[in-house]
Design an enzyme around this catalytic site. Structure first.
Site, PDB file in Angstrom:
ATOM      1  N   ASP A   1       0.827  -1.200   0.000  1.00  0.00           N
ATOM      2  CA  ASP A   1       0.000   0.000   0.000  1.00  0.00           C
ATOM      3  C   ASP A   1       0.865   1.256   0.000  1.00  0.00           C
ATOM      4  OD1 ASP A   1      -1.891   1.987   0.414  1.00  0.00           O
ATOM      5  OD2 ASP A   1      -2.463   1.317   2.420  1.00  0.00           O
TER       6      ASP A   1
ATOM      7  N   ASP B   1      -1.775   5.836  -5.146  1.00  0.00           N
ATOM      8  CA  ASP B   1      -2.087   4.971  -4.012  1.00  0.00           C
ATOM      9  C   ASP B   1      -2.481   3.579  -4.496  1.00  0.00           C
ATOM     10  OD1 ASP B   1      -2.832   3.764  -1.674  1.00  0.00           O
ATOM     11  OD2 ASP B   1      -4.588   5.023  -1.308  1.00  0.00           O
TER      12      ASP B   1
END
Length: 432
Positions: free
Chosen positions: A110, A307
């Site tokens: 992430d 992201d």
């Protein structure tokens, strides 16, 4: 001996089921932004009182008002967001080895967070760990407790994960990172337990790591400090594929690399780079325009973050409106808090959409404009509203159209455009 640098393959989670609204609610939870479009979910205010209670204790304390994600209920009231309303599973997971002897864990990589946390034997017996790999620190000869250190991730819906801290050897893509901080889960809200992964590996900047009394270095920061990767390549890259593309030349593969750029993925191109503003801990860069069917949408001063931990792309309302105005039959569905369009829409009926990375536009693959079945013959769009956030979130919907280079050593973000020969805009049905 120089370690062999190799691809870290992402494995598709066969249990993952796409849900547009659940993915949007996950983004609401993660970034705690207020929706600007009508729907079941909203940011409300809750009062938290801290004081002294009980016999012979002074009455007092303080009350603070906090923003929290809430859901409108059928009776007109509002309440907490149930865990089942949130997409807590990950479509792709990476294998990471931790400890001595090494034990493998499936982690969500992430770039929008900076903690490395895992399921551990410190979790209470009441927490369901079935199907998860669990780290037992007593079984690793290289584990060391970090005395006095704790960690806690808190989300806008009130859910949290927390626990104790230690260090151990973490191996990623052939690189053994010694004395890497790992965060052992001692408490997990239900929403953290329901997914297939065994934890998370954050690839944002360490300034937003949640370890106290001070933030811990991320795996990439330690790779640089320990010189596990070349000084000329203090970076990692992400190539996110799609199961839809199994018959394309890249076979729909997905992978990360650490310490090098995969030349095959470049396909003869040179990455375009733009400076990164990491003051908020994110991979943030200028993104002052979008283009929809050749028409430029100016967003003066706008910024975006890359992201990999967010499935959708979330952009300003004006940009959303411009995109869906160009999609035949599209509409905003307040019951799903998102834009939808007819499921029979073909690639040639969808608009060309691109977003600026610094001074260059990069195209969203048309197949990624169709994210998930929304029922009633409609599809949930892969691009949605960012609400009152002041920056765009370019998640997997965007990143699947580029080969992304996260150049930490030079504080810059790079892209190479990808083009899939086929564009499959179909999505699995809700029942499949």
């Amino acid at each position: 001996m120089t370690p062999k640098l190799e691809r870290v393959k992402l494995v598709h989670n066969k249990n993952y089921k796409r849900s547009g609204m659940k993915s949007y609610v996950y983004a609401l939870k993660k970034y705690n932004f207020a929706p600007t479009q009508d729907g079941p979910y909203f940011i409300g205010s809750t009062a938290h009182h801290q004081g002294k209670y009980g016999n012979q204790k002074a009455i007092g304390g303080k009350t603070t008002i906090q923003r929290s994600l809430q859901k409108k209920l059928a009776d007109g009231q509002s309440g907490e967001v149930p865990a089942e309303d949130i997409q807590n599973d990950s479509e792709y997971l990476c294998t990471v080895d931790i400890g001595t002897p090494a034990k493998s864990f499936s982690l969500d990589f992430d770039t929008g967070s900076a903690d490395l946390w895992i399921f551990s034997t410190e979790l209470p017996k009441s927490t369901s760990i079935k199907g998860h790999n669990v780290f037992d620190p007593s079984n690793s000869s290289t584990f060391k407790v970090t005395k006095g250190a704790t960690w806690k991730i808190s989300y806008g819906d009130g859910s949290s994960a927390s626990g104790t801290v230690g260090t151990d050897t973490v191996t990623v893509g052939g690189l053994a990172i010694e004395n890497q901080t790992i965060e052992l889960a001692k408490q997990l809200s239900a929403s953290f337990v329901s997914g297939a992964g065994d934890g998370l590996l954050g690839l944002a900047f360490g300034s937003i790591n949640t370890v106290t009394p001070g933030p811990a270095q991320t795996p990439v920061e330690n790779m640089i400090t320990q010189e596990d990767i070349p000084k000329t390549s203090e970076l990692f890259t992400a190539y996110l594929g799609s199961v839809k593309d199994a018959n394309d030349p890249d076979k729909g593969q997905s992978f990360y690399t650490f310490g090098y750029i995969d030349q095959a993925a470049l396909d003869g191109q040179t990455p375009y780079y733009t400076p990164v503003d990491n003051s908020q801990g994110f991979w943030m860069f200028d993104s002052a325009s979008a283009v929809v069917n050749g028409q430029t949408v100016i967003q003066s001063g706008n910024k975006a973050i890359a992201d990999t931990g967010t499935t959708l792309a979330l952009v300003a309302d004006a940009t959303c409106q411009a995109i869906y105005n160009a999609v035949p039959g599209s509409k905003y569905d307040s019951s799903q808090q998102g834009y939808v369009f007819p499921s029979g829409t073909t690639a040639d009926q969808l608009p060309g959409v691109s977003f600026a990375v610094g001074g260059q536009q990069f195209v969203v693959q048309k197949e990624d404009l169709a994210f998930a079945d929304a029922g009633n013959g409609m599809v949930y769009g892969g691009i949605q509203s960012r609400g009152d956030l002041t920056f765009d979130i370019l998640g997997d919907t965007f990143l699947k159209g580029v080969y992304a280079v996260f150049d930490q050593g030079n504080s810059r973000f790079g892209c190479v455009a990808r083009s899939d020969p086929t564009q499959d805009t179909t999505v699995p049905s809700l029942d499949s």
